[in-house]
Motif scaffolding. Structure first.
Motif, short mmCIF file in Angstrom:
data_model
loop_
_atom_site.label_atom_id
_atom_site.label_comp_id
_atom_site.label_asym_id
_atom_site.label_seq_id
_atom_site.Cartn_x
_atom_site.Cartn_y
_atom_site.Cartn_z
N CYS A 1 -21.54 -2.71 13.65
CA CYS A 1 -21.40 -3.64 14.80
C CYS A 1 -22.02 -3.03 16.25
N THR A 2 -22.25 -4.58 17.41
CA THR A 2 -22.90 -4.08 18.27
C THR A 2 -22.39 -4.55 19.65
N VAL A 3 -22.80 -5.05 20.77
CA VAL A 3 -22.76 -5.26 21.58
C VAL A 3 -23.70 -5.72 22.55
N GLN B 1 -25.13 0.52 19.80
CA GLN B 1 -24.59 0.46 18.23
C GLN B 1 -23.73 0.71 17.43
N ALA B 2 -23.01 0.88 16.35
CA ALA B 2 -22.69 1.96 15.35
C ALA B 2 -22.50 1.50 13.81
N LYS B 3 -23.02 2.02 13.31
CA LYS B 3 -22.97 2.08 11.80
C LYS B 3 -21.85 2.94 10.90
N THR B 4 -21.75 2.08 10.04
CA THR B 4 -20.83 2.75 8.61
C THR B 4 -22.01 2.86 7.24
N ASP B 5 -22.06 3.87 6.45
CA ASP B 5 -22.53 3.27 4.24
C ASP B 5 -21.61 2.39 4.22
N ILE B 6 -22.04 1.45 4.03
CA ILE B 6 -21.55 0.89 1.93
C ILE B 6 -20.97 1.34 1.41
N LEU B 7 -19.63 1.36 1.18
CA LEU B 7 -18.64 2.71 0.07
C LEU B 7 -19.21 1.49 -1.20
N THR B 8 -19.45 2.02 -2.75
CA THR B 8 -19.67 1.50 -3.83
C THR B 8 -18.52 0.99 -3.86
N ASP B 9 -17.45 1.04 -3.41
CA ASP B 9 -16.21 0.84 -3.73
C ASP B 9 -15.39 -0.60 -2.82
N ASP B 10 -16.46 -0.25 -2.27
CA ASP B 10 -16.07 -1.49 -0.83
C ASP B 10 -15.75 -2.87 -1.07
N GLN C 1 -12.45 -6.08 2.70
CA GLN C 1 -11.38 -5.90 3.58
C GLN C 1 -11.57 -4.90 4.33
N SER C 2 -11.87 -3.69 3.51
CA SER C 2 -12.59 -1.83 3.57
C SER C 2 -13.43 -2.26 4.92
N LEU C 3 -13.96 -2.83 4.44
CA LEU C 3 -15.55 -2.69 4.70
C LEU C 3 -15.19 -3.56 6.44
N GLN C 4 -14.66 -4.38 6.94
CA GLN C 4 -13.88 -4.96 7.81
C GLN C 4 -12.90 -3.96 8.83
N GLN C 5 -12.25 -3.25 7.93
CA GLN C 5 -11.06 -2.31 8.74
C GLN C 5 -12.37 -1.57 9.19
N ARG C 6 -13.03 -0.41 8.18
CA ARG C 6 -13.52 0.38 8.89
C ARG C 6 -14.69 -0.28 10.37
N VAL C 7 -15.34 -1.41 10.80
CA VAL C 7 -16.42 -1.72 11.41
C VAL C 7 -15.03 -1.89 12.75
N HIS C 8 -14.04 -2.59 12.04
CA HIS C 8 -13.11 -2.33 12.94
C HIS C 8 -13.10 -1.43 14.03
N GLN C 9 -12.47 -0.49 13.49
CA GLN C 9 -12.79 1.04 14.21
C GLN C 9 -13.93 1.08 14.94
N LEU C 10 -14.85 1.45 14.19
CA LEU C 10 -16.20 1.86 15.00
C LEU C 10 -16.48 0.46 16.63
N GLU C 11 -15.59 -0.69 16.20
CA GLU C 11 -15.73 -1.33 17.65
C GLU C 11 -15.08 -0.90 18.74
N GLN D 1 -14.39 1.89 18.99
CA GLN D 1 -14.97 2.85 19.82
C GLN D 1 -16.35 2.56 20.95
N ILE D 2 -17.05 1.67 20.49
CA ILE D 2 -18.59 1.63 21.37
C ILE D 2 -18.23 -0.02 22.10
#
Ligand code: GAR
Length: 210
Positions: free
Chosen positions: A135-137, A152-161, A164-174, A176-177
């Protein structure tokens, strides 16, 4: 303290993250109003519960974008904000509005800009087989999702993402930043000029603070 107005359309979890930091004192600012274009959005309830002016400005009551944005400017300006924050505000803004708040208008976008402007960012990152997402401000300029990047904050994309799981992880990063960028702005550490974003007077790289 800086005067802040937050624009939302939905749940307002980013609003909440910023609000918490103003109340705890990490952000030297106060949220003067929360303005929402969608009746019933949960973010309005969050504002009311915090004793903040919660104002509904329903775009469906306006015949065109220009008249809605003119009313929006008038409402925002009645709070004389130093900073205007788009936090899940799902409206395209007129050039007039963007120019009016140039240098004091923030947005958060759920992708590693300049990748994936627009909607469905998580799905698009997955379909492209990207190794990472985030995500980016950024400061808002007239180009949609195209303004100079702040952080910006980054997360690795996991093989089982999945989406929804990716959206949730990015939301947590949002969560923070976004408060972090607001902290910097309210401490007078961030500014926008012709060359780009300055942090403590130094030009940030085009990719923002990573
Ligand atoms: C956030 O994920 C934000 O990045 C996104 O809307 C969500 C709002 O969540 N914004 C955009 O897509 C802007 N084009 P919230 O209401 O819980 O803060």
């Amino acid at each position: 303290p800086k005067r802040i107005v937050v624009l939302i359309s939905g749940s307002g979890s980013n609003l909440q993250a910023i609000l918490d930091q103003t109340l705890e004192g990490q952000i030297n600012g106060t949220i003067e109003a929360v303005i929402c274009n969608r009746p019933g959005a949960f973010g309005l309830t969050r504002a009311e519960q915090a004793g903040i002016d919660a104002r509904l400005l329903d775009h469906k009551q306006f015949t065109d974008r220009e008249s809605f944005d003119a009313a929006l400017i008038e409402l925002i300006d009645s709070y004389t904000p130093d900073l205007v924050i788009l936090a899940g505000f799902m409206r395209i803004l007129t050039p007039e509005l963007v120019r009016h708040y140039q240098g004091r208008l923030f947005n958060i976008h759920p992708s590693l800009l300049p990748k994936y402007k627009g909607l469905h960012t998580h799905q698009r990152a997955l379909e492209a087989g990207d190794a990472e997402h985030g995500c980016t401000v950024h400061f808002v300029t007239e180009e949609l999702d195209g303004g100079p990047l702040i952080v910006q904050a980054k997360t690795d994309i996991l093989t089982d993402d999945d989406e929804q799981s990716l959206q949730q992880r990015v939301h947590q990063l949002e969560h923070q930043i976004y408060p972090l960028a607001v902290q910097w702005f309210c401490a007078g550490r961030l500014s926008l000029d012709q060359t780009g974003v300055r942090f403590d007077g130094e030009l940030l790289p085009a990719s923002g603070y990573q």
